[in-house]
Write a protein that holds these residues in place. Structure first.
Motif, short mmCIF file in Angstrom:
data_model
loop_
_atom_site.label_atom_id
_atom_site.label_comp_id
_atom_site.label_asym_id
_atom_site.label_seq_id
_atom_site.Cartn_x
_atom_site.Cartn_y
_atom_site.Cartn_z
N GLY A 57 0.84 -1.20 0.00
CA GLY A 57 0.00 0.00 0.00
C GLY A 57 0.87 1.24 0.00
N CYS A 58 0.72 2.09 1.02
CA CYS A 58 1.55 3.29 1.10
C CYS A 58 2.49 3.22 2.29
N GLN B 168 5.01 6.45 -4.97
CA GLN B 168 6.30 6.66 -4.28
C GLN B 168 6.68 5.42 -3.47
N ASP B 169 5.66 4.83 -2.88
CA ASP B 169 5.88 3.61 -2.10
C ASP B 169 6.54 2.54 -2.97
N ASN C 217 1.45 -5.20 -9.82
CA ASN C 217 1.23 -6.44 -9.08
C ASN C 217 0.11 -6.24 -8.06
N GLU C 218 0.07 -5.02 -7.44
CA GLU C 218 -0.99 -4.77 -6.45
C GLU C 218 -2.26 -4.26 -7.10
N ASN C 219 -2.11 -3.48 -8.17
CA ASN C 219 -3.27 -2.86 -8.83
C ASN C 219 -3.25 -3.18 -10.31
N PRO C 220 -3.57 -4.44 -10.67
CA PRO C 220 -3.44 -4.80 -12.09
C PRO C 220 -4.47 -4.07 -12.98
N TYR C 221 -5.63 -3.69 -12.40
CA TYR C 221 -6.66 -3.06 -13.22
C TYR C 221 -6.84 -1.62 -12.77
N CYS D 299 5.84 -1.78 10.61
CA CYS D 299 6.42 -3.13 10.60
C CYS D 299 6.22 -3.77 9.23
N ARG D 300 5.03 -3.57 8.66
CA ARG D 300 4.77 -4.14 7.34
C ARG D 300 5.74 -3.55 6.31
N ALA D 301 6.01 -2.24 6.44
CA ALA D 301 6.90 -1.58 5.48
C ALA D 301 8.32 -2.14 5.59
N LEU D 302 8.79 -2.34 6.83
CA LEU D 302 10.15 -2.85 7.01
C LEU D 302 10.29 -4.23 6.37
N LEU D 303 9.24 -5.07 6.53
CA LEU D 303 9.29 -6.40 5.90
C LEU D 303 9.25 -6.28 4.38
N ALA D 304 8.50 -5.29 3.88
CA ALA D 304 8.37 -5.16 2.42
C ALA D 304 9.70 -4.79 1.78
N ILE D 305 10.48 -3.92 2.45
CA ILE D 305 11.74 -3.53 1.79
C ILE D 305 12.78 -4.62 1.93
N MET D 306 12.55 -5.63 2.81
CA MET D 306 13.52 -6.72 2.93
C MET D 306 13.34 -7.77 1.83
N PHE D 307 12.29 -7.66 1.07
CA PHE D 307 12.08 -8.63 -0.01
C PHE D 307 13.30 -8.62 -0.93
#
Length: 1842
Positions: free
Chosen positions: A197-198, A352-353, A466-470, A239-247
Motif C-alpha cells: 500500500g503506502c 512513491q511507495d 502487481n498490487e493494482n493490475p486493473y 512493521c509491514r513496510a520494514l518487511l516489504a523492503i527486505m524482499f
C-alpha cells in the motif's frame, strides 16, 4: 482460494473481574465455535484488542480500528482486525467497587461521572492481509447495529465467514455481506511479492532515509528493533513496510507489530525481533540495553552504545542513498538550476511507495548477483537438496572482508532464501527476472543517475501493477453510521446484542456443503527452469575487473615448467619472484591450473628437489588463503596434494599433503562441507549426463540438469523413481567415504607424536555455521560436551587418532543427514572411519621414518671458514639463517640487492664465532657473506625467535653482540635440533668466560680444542724458574693469601707495619745512611736475581726513561749529584705496589723507606712517580692514584696548623709534602728562582707556548676548560683570534710549580695555602660505570638489533643519548689542559681514581700530544707498554676476560683512549707515523684475546704466569705470534697497511686538538663492516697471503682478452666490499703496481718499504741539489688533509712564506727538509716519475765532465730533458738512478771552452764547452767539435724556450 475471514469474535469488558487492579477483557461470542481443522483459533485475542489494557472511561470515545498480527506455532501469521467502540456500563456495579487502588483519591471523586463507558471489540481473524476490506466489513456490522438496519446481523456475519476469495492471480472479486453493500477485493498478481500500500513511503516520511536504512541493515543482520508510536495502525504499517523492503528475504524471527502492555517482558528475549509498542510504555523500554528504538512520532532512531550495525558496503550505500533521495525529493536534483522545470512534485504516495521498494529490489539484485552460481545441488530426487557455497560467493565478490554481507549470508533469512529460491524448477517472480537479465544493465548504469531512475521507475511500475493490475473501479458501496458527529445519549443506544450462533452456524454449514460438491479448482502452477543469470566476474576492491599482470602469471608458468624440466638453477632464480607473485589471487589460480595440467600429463611423481619446490609453492599459496578459502585455492589444491609425490627408500611414497598440513583451512569444517558438496554435485551431474540423451547439444550446468530432471519426475514410473533415489544416495555415500580418507590425509600430522592440529581451533569447532542455525548458547553447551569427551590436553598418538576420528564423524553426520543418506549406510561409515585413520597412521609412520633419512636438499652448501694457525673448531657448522638487524646497508633498503637474510652455518672455534653463508636473494646468491667476531669480545647473548621469510615458520634463534661492534642475529634452521642450539650456547659461555686467564685463546692456541680446564706442561721451563725466583720472595713478603687471589686488594693497615721488618729478613739491604747515588742496580740486587732484573731493565719503561735522561742504570758510582731523579728498585719484588712496574723514577733525595711509607696514603699503594719530562721546560709529569680518605685532610692542611691526628698519620703527611717538595726542587725553573714564588726569572723563550692547533677551520676556540681549573687559572677567558688560548691566560704572576689534577669529589674541604708551591685542580672524572653504560648505548646506536621508524631511536639521537662523545671531550679537555701547563713550565701530577683508568688515559694522551716520539710506531708501542701494561691498567678485569670478571661487565677504557688518539689523528694527519687502520687493529685485538699482550692486570701477574719475558725465549711455533707488537712488525714489513703516507713531523711539535663535541667525529671503526671477508684484522684470513692486494689486480687485467664485451666497471657495495682493497689510495695502488710489474718481468720483488725509501732518497737528493726552486708549481693544500687523495710530493704553501714540507717523503728528521729560501723547484715534483721513455729525453749522449777541484775528467751519459727543464747525468746509459742534475733554470750561459789539465788527450780543442750556472761553472768535453756544437745549440734552444 481461501476464506476471507476465519473467525468473527466479539470481545467485551469483563465486569466480573472488575475488582482487580487492572481491567480484563473476555470473549463474549465467537463464530464458528468449532475450530477449523486447517486453522485453529489463536489464543490471547482479548489482550491484543486493547493493547494498552482494558479500562473504563468517563467519556465515550470515537470507534477505532487497527490490525494486530499474531504468529502461531507453525510461523503462520494471523491478521486480527479489531474494531473497537464504547458502550455504557451499568453504574451500580461500579459503586460496589472499593477504592483501594488509590488512597489519594476519595471515593466521592470516583462516583462523580454519571456514566462510564466500557470498550467492546469486533474482531476478524484472517490469514489474508486485506486491511481496507476488514475495516469496511467491521464498519458495516457496526453500522447495522448502530443504525438498527433491517438486515439481521447473523446474515451479515454468516456471509462474511463464508466468503471465499482467491489468494493471488490478480483477479478482482466483488463481495456483498447482504446489507446493501458491495466491495471489490483485488488480489495481487503474484503472492510472493509483498503488498505494501503506502506503508513504505509513510515509514520514510516518518523516519527519513538514513534512519530507515539503519533499521534495514539492523533487521538483516539480526538485531532487535522496537517501534514506538501513539497510533496502533501506524505501528502495524511501519512493521509491514520494514518487511516489504527486505524482499526477497523473509523475516523469520519474532514479529509482533502491536505488543500488548501486559506482555512487555517479551522485549528482554535473547532472540532478534521486530516489535511495536504504544508510546505510553516508553519508560518501560528505557532499560533495554541491546534494542534499537525507532520513535515513529518523533522521527528518531536510538541505537545503544553496545550495538554495532554493519552498514551496507560502499559504493552500494552511496548509490542507494542517492536513489532514495531522488525518489523522495525530486526537487533536490534541480534545486540549483536557474530555470527549474515546473513539475517536479514527488509522485503520489502509492507510486512513491513502489519506487522506494524498487530501489531496495535494485539494491538486492546487486548484493546477490550471481548467487545461483554458488549453489550446490546435492540431491535431485526425491526432493532437491540445495546448499549455498558462501566462501566462494564472498571470494568472487571480493567482499569477504565485508561485515554486512557476511552477516546476511550467515543469517536465517538468507537460509530461507536459499531453500525457497534454490530449487531450479519452480515458479519465478520479479526478483528472479532481475537477477537473470538485469544485472548487466544495473552495472553499466550505476553511475548515471537518470538511467538509474528510469530503471527504478520501470521496476516500480511492475510492483504497482502487481498490487493494482486493473484501473481502479469505483464500485465500493459501504454504509457508514448515519451521523457519527451527532451526539447520542447513552440511553438511546442499546449494547451490541448477543447473536444467534445457530443461525450463523447454518450459514457456515451450508457454504461448506456447497464447497464439497463443487469441483476442485485446479489452477495450473506455472513452473519453469530458473535462469542463473550471468556468472560472477571477479571484481576487485575498486570495482574494476581484476587483471593480474600477465607478466606475473608468465613468471609462475615458467618457474613450474623449469621445475618439471629439472632446470633447478633457473627455477631457483625465479623462486622469490614467484613467491611474491603468489600474493595475488590470479597467480594462485594459475598455479593450481598449471600443476593440474602436469598431473593430467601423468607427471606427478617428482624427484626430491622438484618435490621440495612444488611443496614450497603450495605452502606459499596456502599461507595467504584465509580459513574460509573464499577463492577456492585450497579446494583446487586438495586433489593436487594427494597426487604429487616422491619415492622414498624402501618402496615408500611420500605425498605432498604431508608437507602442507600447517594451514588453518584444513581444520575448518565449512571448508570440507563446501568441498564435499561441490564434489557430490559434479558426480550427480555426471550420473544424469550418462543416463540422459547422449546427443545433448551442450554440456549443461548442474542446476539446469536438475531442473530438467525435476520436470520429468512426475512422469516417471515408481520403479524408475526408486532406482534413481538409490543411485543418488549411493553416490553421496561413496563421496563420504572418499572424504573420510581425504580428511585423514590432511589432519593427521606426518609425525603423529606431535599433535599439532589439536591445538588449533579447527578440530574443536563443533558446528559449521554454513547453513545450520544454532544460537550461541546451544553451540557453547555442545562444544563443552565435545571437549569433555575428547580431552584435548594430552597429545599422544592415540589421541591424535581419536580427535581426528571425532572430527571426521562430526563431518559425516552433518553432510549425510543433510543429503539424505540412509541410517544403515551412516552406521557403516562410522564403523569404517577409525580403521581408515589407523591405516593412515601406519603408512605415515613409515613415511616419517624414511623422510628423516633424506639428505637435506636444495639448501646451499655449507662453506667452511679458513682458520688461523692454531685455531680449531669447537663445534662444527650448524645450518642457520643470518637475519638482518638494524643496519640498513645489507638489507637492500639503501639500494643494491639484499645481502641479508643469508643462509649458511655458524661455526664455533677456540677463537671466534663465525657465520659464513650465501644471501637468500638469488640475484646475489654467488656472493659469500661472512660475519665473525672473537669469542672473547662477546658482551651479550640472548634467545630470540625469528621468522624465516621463505616459509613463515617461527624458529628459535640467538642474538650475539660483540664489543668489536658486531651483531650476529641467527635463526636456527629446522634441521638443527634444539638441544644442539643449547649445547652451542653452553660452549660459547664456557669459551667466553674461562676459569682462568690461561684458558683464553692466547694461551691455548695450538692445543687441542677439547674444552677442559687448562693444565698443560710448561713450555719454557727456564723462564719459569726465573719468574719463580722473582715472585717467590714477593709471595713470602706479602703473605700467602694475596697470591691465591686473582683480584688484588691492598694490604690491610695491620699488615703494613710489619712490611719493613719482613723486607729486612729478605736480605735486601736498604739503608738510608748510604748516599742515594750509590744505590746502583748491581749493588742492591742479589746475584741470583740479576739475570731476571736485566730482563726488567729491558722493559719499555727503562728504555723510555733512558731516552728522556730520567736517571740511568750505570754501574759506576760517578753519577752526578745534581741529577734530580733516580731509578728506584724499591718495587722490584712488587712488594710496595703490586700493580706498578719493578723500576720506578723517584726524586733523587727521597730514600726508599720513605716511599714505602708514602705509598700507604694512596689507594692501591699507587704513590706518585714520574713518567715523563718535558725536554724543553724540564717540567715533569707524575701519575698516582687518588689519596685514601684518611690522607686527604692531612695532606692539604697547612703545615703550621696543630695536628689532631695520630703521629703516624702526621709524619706520613709531612713525608708526602717532602716528596712533593723534592719534585718541585728538581725543576730548573725552581732552582733558578731560588725558591721565589714568582716567574720573573723564567726566560721568555721558555714561555712561548709553541704548539699546533687542530686543523679544523673556523671553529672559534673558546677556553675549553672547566671553570674550576684551580684558583690561579680561573676566570681569564680571553680567546685569541686564531682560536688558541691567549698568552696572559698562562702568564699569571702567581703560578704554582706543581699542579695536582685531582678528583673533585675527593678533594672537598682542602684548604689552599698561598705559600705552598703546589695547587690542586679539582676536576670531575667519568666514573667507570659511566663508561660502561655509555659504551652499551654506543653499541646499540652503531649496531641496532632491529630497524625502527621511531625518530627517538635514530642513529644520531641514540649517539647523543650514549654520551660517548661527551666522555671523549672530557678526557681530551683535561689532557690538553695538562699539556698547556707542562708547556708553560709547571709540573703536573695526575692523581685520579685508583690511578689505572682515567689517570692512564690522561697521562698517555698528554705524552702523545707533547712528544712527537710517541707518534711513531716505536714510540706508540712504548707508550702503551709503559703506561698501560707496566703501570697496571686492569685489562683482564675491565675486559671481563674470565669467569671472575663476568659480573663486572665490559668497560672499554683503553678503547676510549684509542678513540681519543683517533680524534687527534683526524685533526693532525701529518703528525703520526701510523695510520688510522693501526688504531683500529689495536682496538680489535685488545679485546680479541688472540695475543697475550693485553691479558692480565699487571706486570706482577704476567711474571707470575711466566708471560712477561717469554717472548725473548725460543719459540716452538714460529707462526703463532704471542705479542701483538711482533705481529704488527712482521705485517708492517710486508704491507704498508699500518703506514701513514702523510707522515711529515715537525720537530718538537706540541699538539693541541680542538676538544668540543662538534669537532669530534664518530670513529668509523664502530660503524663499518665488510661482509665479503669478515673483519680485516686477522690478516692471514682476509688476504690469504699478505701480498694479497697485489694479486687482486691481475685478473682484472686479463679479463678484457678472454671476454671482450664484459665491462671493467666494478660495483662496490657498502658493507660488503672492503673499500681499502677495492679502492686503494693512490700510493698503495702504485706500490701494488710496482710489485705486479716486477712479478711480470721476473724480477725479485722488492719490499714496499725499500721502494718507498728509494723514492724519498731521490727526492732528498733533488732537494740538496736545488738552489733556486721555482715558485710556479707549488700546490696549495686544503687544511683538512684527511679527505684528500694521498699523493707523494704535495707542497703546502703557508701564507706565502713558501716553507715546503715534503709529505711522507722524509721520515728521518727535519734536517733534510729545512725550508729553502727561494721557491721550491719543479724538479722535485717530477722526481717520482723515474721513467726511461724517450719523450722525456730531448737529446742524449756521452760527454766528459770535469770533476770538482783535484777530481779527474769522467765520461758520463748526459740527458737533456726539455719537459723537466734539466740536464741529468748517469754513470752509464742503462742506469736508472742519475748521478746528478743541472737545473736549466739556473744556467746563465753556454760558451766554448778550453782544455784544462787532465782532459782527454785525443780530442780536438773545439770539442770543449763550459756551462755557467748561478752556483758554479761546469766544464764539458764532447767526442768531437760537431757534437759539442750540437750540445750547445740544444741547451741554448732549451734556455730560449723557457
Amino acid at each position: 482460494m481461501a476464506r476471507l475471514a476465519d473467525y468473527f469474535v466479539v470481545v467485551g469488558y469483563d465486569l466480573d473481574k472488575r475488582g482487580s487492579s487492572e481491567g480484563q477483557g473476555r470473549i463474549l461470542q465467537r463464530f464458528p465455535e468449532k475450530d477449523w481443522e486447517d486453522n485453529p483459533f489463536p489464543q490471547g485475542i482479548e489482550l491484543f484488542c486493547q493493547p494498552s489494557g482494558w479500562q473504563l472511561v468517563p467519556v465515550e470515545l470515537p470507534p477505532s480500528f487497527f490490525v494486530a498480527v499474531l504468529t502461531d506455532i507453525n510461523s503462520e501469521r494471523h491478521y486480527c482486525a479489531c474494531f473497537t467502540f464504547w458502550e455504557t456500563v451499568e453504574t451500580p456495579q461500579l459503586q460496589k467497587e472499593p477504592s483501594e487502588a488509590d488512597e489519594d483519591e476519595t471515593p466521592e471523586l470516583l462516583q462523580t461521572p454519571a456514566q462510564l463507558y466500557g470498550p467492546k471489540s469486533l474482531v476478524l481473524v484472517s490469514r489474508l492481509d486485506h486491511t481496507e476490506v476488514f475495516r469496511n466489513c467491521l464498519a458495516l456490522i457496526y453500522t447495522v447495529h448502530v443504525d438498527s438496519l433491517i438486515v439481521p446481523l447473523e446474515t451479515v456475519i454468516g456471509n462474511l465467514l463464508t466468503c471465499i476469495i482467491p489468494i493471488a492471480g490478480g483477479s478482482q472479486r466483488t463481495i456483498t455481506l447482504g446489507a446493501g453493500d458491495r466491495q471489490v477485493i483485488q488480489t495481487p498478481v503474484n503472492d510472493s511479492l509483498p503488498v505494501s500500500g503506502c506503508s513504505v513511503a509513510q515509514l520514510f516520511r516518518q523516519l527519513g532515509i538514513v534512519n530507515v536504512l539503519c533499521l534495514f541493515c539492523a533487521a538483516l543482520t539480526e538485531h532487535k528493533i522496537l517501534f514506538l508510536s501513539r497510533s496502533y495502525q501506524r505501528l502495524t504499517d511501519a512493521c509491514r513496510a520494514l518487511l516489504a523492503i527486505m524482499f526477497p528475504l523473509k523475516y523469520s524471527f519474532t514479529y509482533v507489530p502491536i505488543l500488548p502492555g501486559k506482555l512487555l517482558e517479551v522485549l528482554s528475549t535473547p532472540t532478534p525481533f521486530i516489535i511495536g509498542v504504544n508510546s505510553s510504555f516508553r519508560s518501560e523500554t528505557q532499560e533495554l540495553l541491546d534494542v534499537i528504538i525507532a520513535d515513529l512520532d518523533g522521527g528518531t532512531v536510538t541505537i545503544p552504545e553496545c550495538v554495532h550495525i554493519s552498514p551496507l558496503p560502499e559504493p552500494l550505500l552511496q548509490h542507494t542513498q542517492t536513489a532514495l533521495s531522488m525518489v523522495l525529493d525530486p526537487e533536490l536534483e534541480v534545486a540549483d538550476r536557474a530555470f527549474p522545470p515546473s513539475s517536479t512534485q514527488p509522485s503520489a504516495l502509492k507510486i512513491q511507495d513502489k519506487e522506494i521498494r524498487a530501489v531496495f529490489l535494485w539494491l538486492f539484485a546487486q548484493l546477490f548477483q550471481g548467487y545461483r552460481w554458488c549453489l550446490h545441488i546435492i540431491r535431485i530426487y526425491p526432493e532437491p537438496v540445495i546448499r549455498f557455497h558462501k566462501a566462494a560467493f564472498l571470494g568472487q565478490r571480493t567482499l569477504n572482508e565485508d561485515d554486512f554481507l557476511v552477516k546476511v549470508l550467515d543469517g536465517m533469512a538468507f537460509a530461507g532464501f536459499v531453500s525457497e529460491r534454490g530449487p531450479p524448477y519452480r515458479a519465478t517472480d520479479l526478483f528472479d527476472d532481475l537477477i537473470a537479465s538485469q544485472v548487466e544493465r544495473i552495472r553499466t548504469e550505476q553511475d548515471d543517475s537518470r538511467k538509474v531512475m528510469k530503471h527504478i521507475g520501470e521496476l516500480a511500475e511492475q510492483l504497482f501493477k502487481n498490487e493494482n493490475p486493473y484501473p481502479t473501479v469505483a464500485m465500493h458501496k459501504v454504509q457508514r453510521p448515519a451521523d457519527s458527529t451527532q451526539s447520542r445519549t447513552g440511553s438511546c443506544l442499546a449494547s451490541f446484542p448477543l447473536l444467534d450462533d445457530v443461525a450463523v452456524q447454518l450459514f457456515i454449514d451450508h457454504a461448506a456443503a456447497k464447497l464439497s460438491t463443487a469441483p476442485p479448482v485446479v489452477k495450473a502452477e506455472l513452473k519453469e527452469m530458473v535462469p542463473s543469470g550471468p556468472p560472477l566476474d571477479i571484481v576487485d576492491k575498486n570495482g574494476s575487473v581484476l587483471a593480474n599482470s600477465a607478466r606475473r602469471l608468465e613468471v609462475v608458468r615458467n618457474c613450474i615448467n623449469y621445475i618439471f624440466d629439472s632446470k633447478m638453477l633457473e627455477a631457483k632464480k625465479l623462486m622469490p619472484a614467484v613467491l611474491r607473485a603468489l600474493k595475488g589471487r590470479a597467480a594462485r589460480v594459475c598455479l593450481t591450473q598449471e600443476l593440474n595440467q602436469h598431473v593430467l600429463q601423468n607427471r606427478a611423481v617428482l624427484d626430491d628437489q622438484q618435490f621440495d619446490y612444488i611443496v614450497r609453492m603450495m605452502n606459499c599459496t596456502l599461507q595467504d588463503c584465509s580459513h574460509m578459502d573464499e577463492h577456492g585455492i585450497a579446494a583446487a589444491l586438495l586433489p593436487l596434494v594427494t597426487a604429487f609425490c616422491r619415492k622414498l627408500g624402501g618402496g615408500i611414497t611420500q605425498f605432498a599433503y604431508s608437507c602442507v598440513q600447517e594451514h588453518m583451512v584444513w581444520t575448518n569444517m565449512q571448508f570440507w562441507e563446501a568441498m564435499f558438496y561441490s564434489d557430490v554435485q559434479s558426480h550427480i551431474r555426471a550420473l544424469y549426463l550418462e543416463t540422459g540423451d547422449r546427443d545433448a547439444p551442450s554440456p549443461q550446468g548442474a542446476l539446469e540438469l536438475a531442473s530438467e530432471q525435476t520436470r520429468r519426475w512426475p512422469a516417471l514410473s515408481k520403479e524408475t523413481q526408486q532406482e534413481l533415489v538409490q543411485k543418488e544416495e549411493s553416490t553421496v555415500f561413496s563421496q563420504a567415504i572418499h572424504y573420510a580418507n581425504r580428511m585423514s590425509y590432511l589432519l593427521l600430522p606426518l609425525d603423529t607424536t606431535k599433535n599439532r592440529l589439536l591445538r588449533s581451533t579447527g578440530l574443536a569447532e563443533v558446528e559449521s555455521v554454513s547453513n545450520s542455525y544454532v544460537t550461541n548458547s546451544i553451540a557453547g553447551s555442545m562444544a563443552e560436551s565435545y571437549d569433555t569427551e575428547s580431552g584435548f590436553e594430552d597429545a599422544e598418538s592415540s589421541d591424535v587418532a581419536n580427535s581426528v576420528v571425532r572430527f571426521i564423524n562430526r563431518f559425516v553426520d552433518k553432510v549425510c543427514n543433510e543429503s539424505g543418506v540412509t541410517n544403515e549406510h551412516l552406521k557403516a561409515l562410522h564403523a569404517m572411519i577409525p580403521d581408515i585413520v589407523q591405516m593412515h597412521i601406519e603408512t605415515l609412520e613409515a613415511v616419517h621414518r624414511e623422510s628423516k633419512r633424506l639428505p637435506p636438499i636444495q639448501k646451499p652448501k655449507l662453506l667452511r671458514p679458513t682458520l688461523l694457525p692454531g685455531e680449531e673448531f669447537v663445534m662444527d657448522g650448524m645450518r642457520v639463517h643470518l637475519m638482518s638487524d638494524g643496519r640498513e646497508e645489507a638489507t637492500g633498503v639503501m639500494g643494491g640487492p639484499p645481502l641479508l637474510p643469508a643462509e649458511g652455518a655458524i661455526f664455533l672455534t677456540t677463537y671466534r664465532i663465525i657465520f659464513k653463508g650465501t644471501p637468500n636473494d638469488p640475484l646475489v646468491g654467488e656472493q659469500v657473506v661472512t660475519r665473525s667476531f672473537p669469542i672473547a669480545s662477546l658482551t651479550k647473548e640472548k634467545k630470540i625467535s625469528v621468522s624465516l621469510s621463505m616459509d613463515q615458520f617461527i624458529q628459535e634463534g640467538l642474538q650475539l653482540r660483540s664489543c668489536t661492534f658486531q651483531l650476529i642475529k641467527i635463526g636456527f634452521d629446522e634441521e638443527v635440533a634444539s638441544d644442539l642450539a643449547e649445547v652451542f650456547r653452553k660452549h660459547v659461555h664456557k669459551l667466553r668466560y674461562p676459569q682462568h686467564v690461561q684458558g683464553t685463546f692466547a694461551f691455548t692456541v695450538g692445543q687441542s680444542a677439547k674444552l677442559v680446564e687448562h693444565k698443560t706442561k710448561d713450555k719454557n721451563q727456564s723462564l719459569r724458574t726465573l719468574s719463580k725466583n722473582l715472585v717467590k720472595s714477593a709471595k713470602r713478603t706479602i703473605g700467602r693469601q694475596y697470591v691465591t687471589r686473582k683480584k688484588y686488594s691492598p694490604p690491610t693497615w695491620e699488615n703494613r707495619s710489619s712490611l719493613q721488618s719482613e723486607m729486612d729478613e729478605d736480605e735486601i739491604s736498604v739503608s738510608e745512611e748510604v748516599e742515594p747515588s750509590s744505590h746502583t742496580l748491581s749493588s742492591t740486587i742479589r746475584s741470583s736475581d740479576r739475570q731476571t732484573m736485566s730482563n726488567v731493565v729491558e722493559r719499555a719503561c727503562c728504555r723510555d726513561y733512558q731516552r728522556m735522561g730520567l736517571g740511568t742504570l750505570s754501574n759506576s758510582l760517578t753519577r752526578s749529584k745534581n741529577e734530580p731523579f733516580r731509578i728506584s728498585t724499591v718495587n722490584r719484588m712488587y712488594t710496595v705496589c703490586r700493580s706498578y712496574p719493578g723500576l720506578l723514577i723517584v726524586p733523587q733525595s727521597i730514600p726508599d723507606s720513605t716511599i714505602q711509607r708514602i705509598s700507604r696514603c694512596y689507594r692501591q699503594s699507587r704513590f706518585p712517580v714520574i713518567c715523563w719530562r718535558n725536554s724543553r721546560t724540564k717540567a715533569v709529569l707524575l701519575r698516582s692514584a687518588g689519596l685514601h680518605a684518611k690522607g686527604v685532610v692531612g695532606f692539604f692542611r697547612s703545615p703550621n696548623a696543630p695536628s689532631a691526628g695520630a703521629s703516624q698519620a702526621d709524619s706520613t703527611s709531612l713525608e708526602q709534602e717532602k716528596y712533593l717538595q723534592a719534585i718541585i726542587s728538581s725543576m730548573p725553573l725552581y732552582s733558578e728562582i731560588n725558591g721565589r714564588n714568582t716567574l720573573s726569572g723564567f726566560t721568555s723563550t721558555h714561555m712561548s707556548t709553541s704548539g699546533k692547533w687542530g686543523s679544523i677551520r673556523g671553529s672559534g676556540r673558546l677556553s675549553a676548560y672547566n671553570p674550576d681549573v684551580g684558583n690561579r687559572l680561573t676566570g681569564k677567558e680571553s680567546p685569541q683570534a686564531n682560536g688558541g688560548p691567549s698568552e696572559p691566560y698562562f702568564l699569571r704572576q702567581q703560578r704554582a710549580y706543581l699542579y695536582i689534577i685531582g678528583d673533585k669529589s675527593q678533594i672537598k674541604g682542602g684548604k689552599q695555602d698561598p705559600l705552598q708551591q703546589w695547587e690542586v685542580v679539582p676536576i670531575e672524572v667519568c666514573d667507570v660505570r659511566q663508561v660502561k653504560n655509555s659504551f652499551k648505548k654506543l653499541m646499540k646506536a652503531c649496531v641496532p638489533s632491529s630497524l625502527t621508524s621511531d625518530l627517538n631511536m635514530s642513529f644520531h639521537r641514540c649517539l647523543e643519548d650514549s654520551e660517548w662523545m661527551n666522555l671523549l671531550h672530557r678526557v681530551l679537555q683535561v689532557s690538553v689542559l695538562v699539556v698547556e701547563l707542562l708547556a708553560t713550565g709547571s709540573s703536573v701530577m695526575v692523581s685520579l681514581e685508583d690511578g689505572w683508568d682515567v689517570t692512564t688515559q690522561v697521562v698517555s694522551l698528554v705524552q702523545l700530544l707533547s712528544d712527537p716520539y710517541y707518534r711513531s710506531f716505536d714510540g706508540f708501542r712504548l707508550l702503551v707498554e709503559k703506561e698501560w701494561l707496566s703501570f697496571g691498567h686492569r685489562f683482564s678485569h675491565r675486559g671481563a676476560q674470565t669467569l671472575a670478571g663476568q659480573g663486572s661487565g665490559f668497560t672499554p677504557v683503553f678503547l676510549q683512549f684509542l678513540d681519543c688518539v683517533h680524534q687527534i689523528h683526524l685533526q693532525f694527519p701529518m703528525e703520526f707515523e701510523f695510520s688510522q687502520y693501526y688504531l683500529k687493529f689495536l682496538a680489535y685485538h685488545y679485546v680479541s684475546n688472540r695475543f697475550r699482550t693485553f691479558l692480565l692486570d699487571s706486570d706482577y701477574e704476567r711474571i707470575e704466569l711466566g708471560v712477561l719475558y717469554e717472548e725473548k725465549g725460543e719459540r716452538k711455533t714460529p707462526q703463532v705470534c704471542k705479542s701483538v707488537w711482533d705481529y704488527i712488525d712482521r705485517l708492517h714489513k710486508k704491507t704498508p697497511v699500518f703506514y701513514n703516507y702523510m707522515y711529515s713531523p715537525e720537530e718538537e711539535e706540541v699538539l693541541k686538538p680542538y676538544t668540543f663535541i662538534s669537532n669530534l667525529k664518530v670513529w668509523d671503526f664502530y660503524t663499518e663492516e665488510v661482509l665479503s671477508e669478515g673483519p680485516s684484522y686477522d690478516w692471514e684470513l682476509v688476504r690469504g697471503q699478505p701480498e694479497g692486494p697485489g694479486e687482486e689486480v691481475a685478473p682484472a687485467a686479463e679479463r678484457p682478452e678472454t671476454a671482450a664485451p664484459k665491462s671493467q666497471r666494478r660495483v662496490v657495495w657498502p658493507c660488503y666490499d672492503s673499500l681499502s682493497k677495492v679502492l686503494p689510495d693512490a700510493i698503495t695502488k702504485l706500490l701494488q703496481d710496482v710489485q705486479t710489474l716486477e712479478a711480470e718481468l721476473g724480477h725479485v720483488s722488492e719490499k714496499w718499504k725499500d721502494s718507498w725509501d728509494k723514492i724519498k732518497h731521490i727526492q732528498r737528493t733533488e732537494t740538496k741539489l736545488e738552489s733556486r726552486p721555482s715558485f710556479s708549481s707549488s700546490l696549495l693544500m686544503s687544511s683538512n688533509l684527511v679527505h684528500q687523495r694521498r699523493s707523494q710530493g704535495v707542497y703546502l704553501q703557508e701564507r706565502g712564506v713558501g716553507s715546503s714540507i715534503n709529505l711522507g717523503l722524509d721520515c728521518e728528521a727535519s734536517a733534510t727538509s729545512t725550508p729553502a729560501t727561494g721557491r721550491p723547484s719543479t724538479s722535485t715534483l717530477y722526481s717520482q716519475f723515474q721513467s726511461t721513455e724517450s719523450e722525456n729525453r730531448s737529446f742524449e749522449g756521452i760527454l766528459y765532465k770535469k770533476g770538482a777541484l783535484l777530481k779527474p775528467w769522467k765520461p758520463r751519459w748526459f740527458v737533456l730533458d726539455k719537459t723537466k727543464h734539466q740536464l741529468r747525468y748517469y754513470e752509464t746509459r742503462q742506469d736508472k738512478e742519475f748521478k746528478g742534475v743541472i737545473e736549466l733554470a739556473e744556467v746563465e750561459s753556454v760558451i766554448p771552452g778550453t782544455p784544462t789539465m787532465g782532459a782527454p788527450k785525443t780530442i780536438e780543442e773545439k770539442a770543449f764547452f763550459d756551462l755557467k750556472t748561478t752556483k758554479r761553472m761546469y766544464n764539458f768535453c764532447a767526442t768531437d767539435s760537431q757534437n759539442a756544437q750540437l750540445w750547445m745549440d740544444s741547451i741554448q734552444s732549451c734556455l730560449s724556450d723557457a
